[in-house]
Design a protein around this motif. Sequence first.
Motif, PDB file in Angstrom:
ATOM      1  N   GLU A  74       0.821  -1.196   0.000  1.00 40.43           N
ATOM      2  CA  GLU A  74       0.000   0.000   0.000  1.00 40.43           C
ATOM      3  C   GLU A  74       0.863   1.258   0.000  1.00 40.43           C
ATOM      4  O   GLU A  74       0.568   2.241  -0.705  1.00 40.43           O
ATOM      5  CB  GLU A  74      -0.945   0.000   1.200  1.00 40.43           C
ATOM      6  CG  GLU A  74      -1.776   1.261   1.385  1.00 40.43           C
ATOM      7  CD  GLU A  74      -2.725   1.571   0.229  1.00 40.43           C
ATOM      8  OE1 GLU A  74      -3.333   2.661   0.255  1.00 40.43           O
ATOM      9  OE2 GLU A  74      -2.855   0.745  -0.704  1.00 40.43           O
ATOM     10  N   ARG A 127       2.464   1.612  -3.456  1.00 41.19           N
ATOM     11  CA  ARG A 127       1.418   2.035  -4.387  1.00 41.19           C
ATOM     12  C   ARG A 127       1.162   3.533  -4.274  1.00 41.19           C
ATOM     13  O   ARG A 127       1.137   4.260  -5.276  1.00 41.19           O
ATOM     14  CB  ARG A 127       0.113   1.277  -4.109  1.00 41.19           C
ATOM     15  CG  ARG A 127      -1.040   1.658  -5.036  1.00 41.19           C
ATOM     16  CD  ARG A 127      -2.404   1.440  -4.401  1.00 41.19           C
ATOM     17  NE  ARG A 127      -2.648   2.295  -3.247  1.00 41.19           N
ATOM     18  CZ  ARG A 127      -2.946   3.594  -3.317  1.00 41.19           C
ATOM     19  NH1 ARG A 127      -2.999   4.221  -4.474  1.00 41.19           N
ATOM     20  NH2 ARG A 127      -3.162   4.295  -2.204  1.00 41.19           N
ATOM     21  N   ALA A 128       0.991   3.995  -3.026  1.00 46.82           N
ATOM     22  CA  ALA A 128       0.600   5.387  -2.801  1.00 46.82           C
ATOM     23  C   ALA A 128       1.708   6.374  -3.143  1.00 46.82           C
ATOM     24  O   ALA A 128       1.437   7.462  -3.665  1.00 46.82           O
ATOM     25  CB  ALA A 128       0.157   5.574  -1.350  1.00 46.82           C
ATOM     26  N   ARG A 129       2.957   6.020  -2.871  1.00 44.55           N
ATOM     27  CA  ARG A 129       4.043   6.987  -3.038  1.00 44.55           C
ATOM     28  C   ARG A 129       4.776   6.857  -4.372  1.00 44.55           C
ATOM     29  O   ARG A 129       5.327   7.846  -4.861  1.00 44.55           O
ATOM     30  CB  ARG A 129       5.061   6.861  -1.900  1.00 44.55           C
ATOM     31  CG  ARG A 129       4.507   7.268  -0.543  1.00 44.55           C
ATOM     32  CD  ARG A 129       5.616   7.375   0.488  1.00 44.55           C
ATOM     33  NE  ARG A 129       6.463   8.522   0.264  1.00 44.55           N
ATOM     34  CZ  ARG A 129       6.228   9.742   0.746  1.00 44.55           C
ATOM     35  NH1 ARG A 129       5.143   9.977   1.471  1.00 44.55           N
ATOM     36  NH2 ARG A 129       7.078  10.731   0.498  1.00 44.55           N
ATOM     37  N   ASP A 156       0.999   4.678  -7.948  1.00 44.89           N
ATOM     38  CA  ASP A 156      -0.111   5.583  -8.292  1.00 44.89           C
ATOM     39  C   ASP A 156       0.189   7.039  -7.949  1.00 44.89           C
ATOM     40  O   ASP A 156      -0.401   7.960  -8.520  1.00 44.89           O
ATOM     41  CB  ASP A 156      -1.386   5.156  -7.560  1.00 44.89           C
ATOM     42  CG  ASP A 156      -1.868   3.784  -8.004  1.00 44.89           C
ATOM     43  OD1 ASP A 156      -1.485   3.351  -9.112  1.00 44.89           O
ATOM     44  OD2 ASP A 156      -2.604   3.137  -7.244  1.00 44.89           O
ATOM     45  N   ASP A 197      -0.672   8.852  -5.422  1.00 44.03           N
ATOM     46  CA  ASP A 197      -1.752   9.673  -4.871  1.00 44.03           C
ATOM     47  C   ASP A 197      -1.418  10.169  -3.463  1.00 44.03           C
ATOM     48  O   ASP A 197      -2.103  11.023  -2.917  1.00 44.03           O
ATOM     49  CB  ASP A 197      -3.072   8.911  -4.863  1.00 44.03           C
ATOM     50  CG  ASP A 197      -3.013   7.620  -4.037  1.00 44.03           C
ATOM     51  OD1 ASP A 197      -2.169   7.506  -3.126  1.00 44.03           O
ATOM     52  OD2 ASP A 197      -3.823   6.711  -4.319  1.00 44.03           O
ATOM     53  N   PRO A 212      -2.045   6.830   1.369  1.00 46.59           N
ATOM     54  CA  PRO A 212      -2.081   5.412   1.744  1.00 46.59           C
ATOM     55  C   PRO A 212      -3.157   5.127   2.787  1.00 46.59           C
ATOM     56  O   PRO A 212      -3.423   5.963   3.658  1.00 46.59           O
ATOM     57  CB  PRO A 212      -0.682   5.164   2.325  1.00 46.59           C
ATOM     58  CG  PRO A 212      -0.252   6.505   2.834  1.00 46.59           C
ATOM     59  CD  PRO A 212      -0.832   7.507   1.876  1.00 46.59           C
TER      60      PRO A 212
END
Length: 401
Positions: free
Chosen positions: A348, A351-353, A356, A358, A361
Amino acid sequence: MQSSTLVRRWIRSARFFPNSRSLSSHHSNPHKVDDLDGQVLVEGKAHSRTAILNRPSSLNALNTNIGARLLNFYQAWENDPDIGLVMLKGRGRAFCAGGDIVSLYHLINQGKIEECKEFFGTLYTFIYLLGTYLKPHVAILDGITMGGGAGVSIPGTFRVATNKTVFATPETLIGFHPDAGASFYLSHLPGYLGEYLALTGDKLVGAEMIACGLATHYTHSEKLPQIEEQLGNLVTDDPSIIETSLEQCGDLVYPDKTSVLPRIETVDKCFSHDTVEEIFDALKCEASKDEWCSSTLKKLEATAPLSLKVSLRSIREGRFQTLDQCLIREYRMSLQGISKQISGDFCEGVRARVVDKDFAPKWDPPSLEHVSEDMVDCYFSRLSESEPELELPTKQREAFT
């Protein structure tokens, strides 16, 4: 003045690694076309070798191939009586930004956990080899030096920081823990600076690295060709001669007033507590009169709650362990971190940093109060009773404290 003197004494005494003896010639063509071979280049002189991390577009991120090639080269050089000195540097604007976490992210999501295990096992084995190396080692930390990049350099004899160096162990920001030997070297920093760096993922520049002992020498980046040429011409495996050569080209530098180091008393006051909750409370108490404490709180609030508790315990255990013990424990922790048995925070966080981007997280658990002692304990355990421990050559290579 008194704390500055103590830090300088600490630097002099904190040569993490012992004496050097002589090492096997292994020549490699620095212009190989094969991609895997080309990820680590070699420059050779009569009495020295330089390994060059060569993934500049990925900020020289480490993968299993790089770890294996470094292991092979270093083992060969260690057995060559003609080689007295080994150096490590990176191409481009980074020395090494750490492990290739995007590749790990995809491997985990594809269920290729064995390949992930191989990555950690290979990298940690190289770090142990470096930490017990029988010849002087010089790492040129010019540019970004984070996570695993610090792991493959700090255990060596000498670490040269520059005006372009940026150091951090930012693993809590991606739901992981400072690994690759970080629990060893961070726990040996002055006061509770190691806890601060581990939990916040805050950055240090070259001047700060030399002041706290993470680096042994400092120079301006423009001088590096001269320094490398001078070292390459040495015919010795005597660390004191190499140190003298580095000092001749070195620059005197001090951290500026924005650095965390002049705040070491506040760091110690807040980060010396036994639990993450107490650290938060201490920072909150100081925040009304100290903006630095307020900004530090915000940094901690952006990290994974489980990672904070796991990382604090890791640093505290590292204070009383040898490098090999830290690496074996970190290996267990890393396998737990990628297994998703306790939490999926690592995937996660990546993915977040990074994937994706965004920067939002969804941590699991979402807050400190939801992190149980059992969860933290599990993080320090093997995946299963049948899961093998990391095997390091401790009987052939003397462990150190």
